[in-house]
Scaffold this active site. Structure first.
Site, PDB file in Angstrom:
ATOM      1  N   TRP A  94     -23.070 -38.068 -15.104  1.00 30.82           N
ATOM      2  CA  TRP A  94     -22.151 -37.881 -16.231  1.00 30.82           C
ATOM      3  C   TRP A  94     -21.947 -36.411 -16.553  1.00 30.82           C
ATOM      4  CZ3 TRP A  94     -18.858 -41.428 -16.770  1.00 30.82           C
ATOM      5  CH2 TRP A  94     -19.202 -42.758 -16.526  1.00 30.82           C
ATOM      6  N   ASP A 115     -23.711 -34.868 -25.061  1.00 35.01           N
ATOM      7  CA  ASP A 115     -23.223 -36.223 -24.817  1.00 35.01           C
ATOM      8  C   ASP A 115     -24.397 -37.166 -25.076  1.00 35.01           C
ATOM      9  OD1 ASP A 115     -22.434 -38.651 -23.816  1.00 35.01           O
ATOM     10  OD2 ASP A 115     -21.853 -37.906 -21.838  1.00 35.01           O
ATOM     11  N   LYS A 124     -22.732 -48.621 -26.322  1.00 38.11           N
ATOM     12  CA  LYS A 124     -24.138 -48.831 -25.963  1.00 38.11           C
ATOM     13  C   LYS A 124     -24.964 -49.085 -27.226  1.00 38.11           C
ATOM     14  CE  LYS A 124     -22.914 -45.711 -22.341  1.00 38.11           C
ATOM     15  NZ  LYS A 124     -22.882 -46.533 -21.145  1.00 38.11           N
TER      16      LYS A 124
HETATM   17  N1  PMP Z   1     -21.533 -40.228 -20.717  1.00 37.87           N
HETATM   18  C1  PMP Z   1     -22.587 -41.053 -20.568  1.00 37.87           C
HETATM   19  C2  PMP Z   1     -23.962 -40.508 -20.756  1.00 37.87           C
HETATM   20  C3  PMP Z   1     -22.372 -42.401 -20.247  1.00 37.87           C
HETATM   21  O1  PMP Z   1     -23.413 -43.221 -20.092  1.00 37.87           O
HETATM   22  C4  PMP Z   1     -21.055 -42.878 -20.105  1.00 37.87           C
HETATM   23  C5  PMP Z   1     -20.746 -44.344 -19.831  1.00 37.87           C
HETATM   24  N2  PMP Z   1     -21.625 -45.037 -19.116  1.00 37.87           N
HETATM   25  C6  PMP Z   1     -20.012 -41.973 -20.236  1.00 37.87           C
HETATM   26  C7  PMP Z   1     -20.273 -40.667 -20.560  1.00 37.87           C
HETATM   27  C8  PMP Z   1     -18.573 -42.402 -20.072  1.00 37.87           C
HETATM   28  O2  PMP Z   1     -18.213 -43.105 -21.171  1.00 37.87           O
HETATM   29  P1  PMP Z   1     -16.798 -43.795 -21.360  1.00 37.87           P
HETATM   30  O3  PMP Z   1     -16.726 -44.898 -20.381  1.00 37.87           O
HETATM   31  O4  PMP Z   1     -16.852 -44.213 -22.786  1.00 37.87           O
HETATM   32  O5  PMP Z   1     -15.774 -42.756 -21.116  1.00 37.87           O
END
Ligand code: PMP
Length: 356
Positions: free
Chosen positions: A102, A169, A193
């Site tokens: 991520w 994040d 989550k």
């Molecule tokens: N950052 C992290 C740490 C994540 O776990 C996720 C989703 N699994 C995301 C970003 C992306 O999130 P989204 O699908 O809401 O864009």
């Protein structure tokens, strides 16, 4: 109804009592004669919902007065673009600590907007400590992924960045443990989550970081738009915000963030301590960086992983398959996963191991 335990990384398990409340109120929200989905976002009942959600989040995280709380769309992924668009001007540099998939995605977007300097961790199973001397003094911000959903790691102590705003994040662990918001310039999280259903993204941003976007910044990508309009410039994801508010009420009723942390620690300890003494399963993460929320593990070979996943699913343990980049299994045990679910999973794993 089939009883299952949902170990999905997201969208993820929600508290059962929240879902029951949604069901109860679905056809008639508080005597309005309609569902929340049908209410105007400009109506008084919805205004109360969005203001209530903000007030609860402020209370649960003791968010200081000099921070805004914003509700947006586009997921955490859109924040990857919004952050540099708002905070990284021409000739300026931002620093990104790369701890997994991520953060790699986050830096890719920043790279399109301005200059970035990266700090790549040696192994994705540990996160070193960082202090102000690791960063250039004139960096606009330092970005981290504080909990790595795929790799199952988390920072053990946040980087000291001096006067440089720290941007985090927190998608996969917000509200899971105590947090000193004042250490950060900006915290963001997709809701799906620990906060509620997908569709709404929360940002907690220090007031002085708003209002610096360039003129060409699209209106919906500018934090100032959300600040000026109380997150109601355009139609927000009303139903998701309503469920998020119910989740925050549930967190409050269950001991607040302290209560969540104690239960999360107990659940994680139970699973890690079994895995660590198991002759079959293994978790590769350095102890001090182990996530309380996402616990990856593998058996000794791929055939056993596949058989474990098949038998686990048949027994009602859902979505235990690890992310394709890591393989094996991953148990995501967010706030709403009951202790009972982890206890039963550990029992199931013990019995599976005995049969090998
Ligand atoms: N950052 C992290 C740490 C994540 O776990 C996720 C989703 N699994 C995301 C970003 C992306 O999130 P989204 O699908 O809401 O864009």
């Amino acid at each position: 109804m089939k009883t299952v335990y949902n170990f999905s990384a997201g969208p993820a398990v929600l508290p059962k009592s929240v879902l029951e409340k949604v069901q109860q109120e679905l056809l008639d929200y508080e005597g309005t004669g309609m569902s929340v989905m049908e209410l105007s976002h400009r109506s008084a009942p919805f205004q109360q919902i969005i203001e209530g959600a903000e007030a609860l989040l402020r209370e649960l995280l003791s968010i200081p007065e000099d921070y805004h709380v914003l509700f947006m769309q586009g997921g955490a992924s859109l924040q990857f673009s919004m952050i540099p668009l708002n905070l990284l001007g021409p000739g300026q540099t931002a620093e990104y600590i790369l701890t997994g998939s991520w953060s790699d995605k986050a830096v890719k977007e920043a790279d399109k907007v301005g200059e970035v300097r990266t700090h790549k961790v040696e192994t994705q199973t540990a996160i070193p400590s960082y202090s102000a001397k690791d960063f250039s003094e004139n960096a606009q911000y330092v970005h981290i992924t504080s909990n790595n959903t795929i790799e199952g790691t988390r920072f053990n102590g946040y980087p000291e960045t001096g006067d440089i705003p720290l941007v985090a994040d927190m998608s996969s662990h917000i509200l899971s443990e105590k947090l000193d918001v004042s250490r950060f310039g900006l915290i963001y999280a997709g809701a799906q989550k620990n906060l509620g259903p997908s569709g709404v993204t929360v940002a907690i941003i220090r007031k002085d970081l708003v209002g610096n976007a360039p003129d060409h910044c699209p209106v919906l990508l500018n934090y100032e738009t959300y600040v000026k309009h109380g997150s109601l410039f355009n139609t927000p994801p009303t139903f998701a915000i309503y469920v998020l508010k119910l989740v925050l009420e549930w967190v409050k009723e269950n001991g607040g963030v302290e209560g969540m942390e104690a239960r999360n620690q107990e659940k994680a300890d139970l699973l890690y301590s079994y895995i660590d003494q198991s002759g079959l399963f293994h978790n590769p993460v350095r102890e001090e960086n182990r996530s309380l929320m996402n616990i990856p593990f593998t058996a000794t070979d791929d055939e056993i992983n596949a058989r474990f996943l098949k038998e686990a699913k048949e027994a009602g343990f859902e979505f235990l398959k690890g992310h394709r980049s890591v393989g094996g299994m991953r148990a995501s045990i967010y706030n709403a996963m009951p202790l009972e679910g982890v206890k039963e999973l550990v029992e199931f794993m013990k019995n599976f191991e005995k049969k090998q």
